[in-house]
Design a protein around this motif. Structure first.
Motif, mmCIF file in Angstrom:
data_model
loop_
_atom_site.group_PDB
_atom_site.id
_atom_site.type_symbol
_atom_site.label_atom_id
_atom_site.label_comp_id
_atom_site.label_asym_id
_atom_site.label_seq_id
_atom_site.Cartn_x
_atom_site.Cartn_y
_atom_site.Cartn_z
ATOM 1 N N ALA A 21 0.832 -1.217 0.000
ATOM 2 C CA ALA A 21 0.000 0.000 0.000
ATOM 3 C C ALA A 21 0.859 1.257 0.000
ATOM 4 O O ALA A 21 0.577 2.223 -0.730
ATOM 5 C CB ALA A 21 -0.948 -0.010 1.202
ATOM 6 N N ILE A 22 1.935 1.271 0.800
ATOM 7 C CA ILE A 22 2.835 2.436 0.835
ATOM 8 C C ILE A 22 3.526 2.600 -0.513
ATOM 9 O O ILE A 22 3.635 3.720 -1.030
ATOM 10 C CB ILE A 22 3.856 2.300 1.988
ATOM 11 C CG1 ILE A 22 3.137 2.451 3.339
ATOM 12 C CG2 ILE A 22 4.969 3.328 1.852
ATOM 13 C CD1 ILE A 22 4.010 2.149 4.549
ATOM 14 N N MET A 24 2.426 1.646 -3.448
ATOM 15 C CA MET A 24 1.428 2.137 -4.411
ATOM 16 C C MET A 24 1.140 3.617 -4.187
ATOM 17 O O MET A 24 1.000 4.381 -5.143
ATOM 18 C CB MET A 24 0.149 1.310 -4.319
ATOM 19 C CG MET A 24 0.299 -0.076 -4.916
ATOM 20 S SD MET A 24 -1.171 -1.105 -4.770
ATOM 21 C CE MET A 24 -2.395 -0.134 -5.594
ATOM 22 N N LEU A 25 1.051 4.035 -2.933
ATOM 23 C CA LEU A 25 0.814 5.449 -2.622
ATOM 24 C C LEU A 25 1.947 6.317 -3.148
ATOM 25 O O LEU A 25 1.701 7.369 -3.749
ATOM 26 C CB LEU A 25 0.642 5.630 -1.111
ATOM 27 C CG LEU A 25 0.413 7.062 -0.631
ATOM 28 C CD1 LEU A 25 -0.905 7.606 -1.197
ATOM 29 C CD2 LEU A 25 0.411 7.120 0.880
ATOM 30 N N ILE A 26 3.181 5.871 -2.962
ATOM 31 C CA ILE A 26 4.343 6.625 -3.459
ATOM 32 C C ILE A 26 4.298 6.733 -4.981
ATOM 33 O O ILE A 26 4.526 7.798 -5.551
ATOM 34 C CB ILE A 26 5.660 5.980 -2.974
ATOM 35 C CG1 ILE A 26 5.825 6.217 -1.464
ATOM 36 C CG2 ILE A 26 6.859 6.531 -3.740
ATOM 37 C CD1 ILE A 26 6.978 5.466 -0.839
ATOM 38 N N ILE A 28 1.624 6.495 -6.955
ATOM 39 C CA ILE A 28 0.495 7.356 -7.343
ATOM 40 C C ILE A 28 0.839 8.827 -7.137
ATOM 41 O O ILE A 28 0.584 9.666 -8.003
ATOM 42 C CB ILE A 28 -0.785 6.963 -6.562
ATOM 43 C CG1 ILE A 28 -1.294 5.607 -7.063
ATOM 44 C CG2 ILE A 28 -1.867 8.029 -6.707
ATOM 45 C CD1 ILE A 28 -2.378 4.989 -6.191
ATOM 46 N N LEU A 29 1.448 9.160 -6.004
ATOM 47 C CA LEU A 29 1.847 10.556 -5.753
ATOM 48 C C LEU A 29 2.896 11.021 -6.759
ATOM 49 O O LEU A 29 2.839 12.146 -7.250
ATOM 50 C CB LEU A 29 2.376 10.722 -4.323
ATOM 51 C CG LEU A 29 1.338 10.700 -3.217
ATOM 52 C CD1 LEU A 29 2.016 10.701 -1.852
ATOM 53 C CD2 LEU A 29 0.381 11.873 -3.342
ATOM 54 N N THR A 32 1.172 11.762 -10.077
ATOM 55 C CA THR A 32 0.113 12.788 -10.120
ATOM 56 C C THR A 32 0.592 14.089 -9.496
ATOM 57 O O THR A 32 1.051 14.981 -10.200
ATOM 58 C CB THR A 32 -1.163 12.288 -9.406
ATOM 59 O OG1 THR A 32 -0.853 11.916 -8.059
ATOM 60 C CG2 THR A 32 -1.782 11.123 -10.134
#
Length: 192
Positions: A21-22, A24-26, A28-29, A32
């Motif tokens: 999850a971390i 994927m968050l990195i 995505i950020l 975007t």
């Protein structure tokens, strides 16, 4: 014989899920909010500071001393700072380098526009060796070009570094009779 307890597997699955999850968050950020955008280099103005020109008809020669005051700004549209290395601004006459000024390395903060005031002095010996100078002088217009290239890195989340090169090329003409700059046309280019 027990291979592993159910409690150990749950902890392993939870830790693996949190790491994924971390990650994927990195990603995505980074794609975007922190996606690297092109810095925009703009030549805001070109002013004639000093202009001395004389015509030696006997030798068919033009004596010239020209200093231009050029204001350039670089806008960083990124959510992170842009660090750039030492650069040079160039002044050209008919594709021949006739003047240059250094741009010291620095940093432009997030969403900041940084201005540069450059004083370019023409290398008269290079200019006077061009055979077209005499005809340009007699026509009353001297075609010049400024070229500024800034190279640096945008750092995303502290560990993703993207190399960026932004350049601006402006063609303009110096009106010899009234010593003004006119007909400015600029082209911008950025490479990530």
């Amino acid at each position: 014989m027990k291979v592993g307890s159910g409690k150990g597997r749950k902890v392993c699955l939870i830790v693996t899920g949190v790491v994924i999850a971390i990650a994927m968050l990195i990603v995505i950020l980074a794609m975007t909010v922190f996606k690297a955008k092109h810095p925009v280099t703009t030549v805001d103005s070109v002013k004639l500071e000093d202009f001395h020109m004389s015509l030696d008809i006997a030798k068919l020669r033009v004596d010239l001393n020209v200093t231009l005051d050029v204001d350039v700004s670089v806008k960083n549209p990124n959510k992170v700072g842009f660090k750039y290395s030492d650069s040079t601004a160039h002044l050209n006459y008919r594709e021949q380098l006739i003047g240059e000024v250094p741009l010291p390395a620095g940093e432009i903060s997030s969403s900041e526009t940084k201005g540069f005031n450059l004083t370019l002095t023409i290398m008269a010996d290079r200019l006077l060796s061009n055979s077209q100078l005499y005809s340009d002088f007699t026509s009353g217009s001297l075609p010049l070009n400024t070229f500024v290239r800034i190279s640096g890195k945008v750092s995303i989340l502290g560990f993703i570094k993207i190399h960026v090169v932004s350049s601006t090329s402006c063609d303009f003409a110096v009106n010899i009779s009234n010593r003004t700059v006119g007909n400015q046309e600029c082209k911008y280019k950025t490479k990530l």
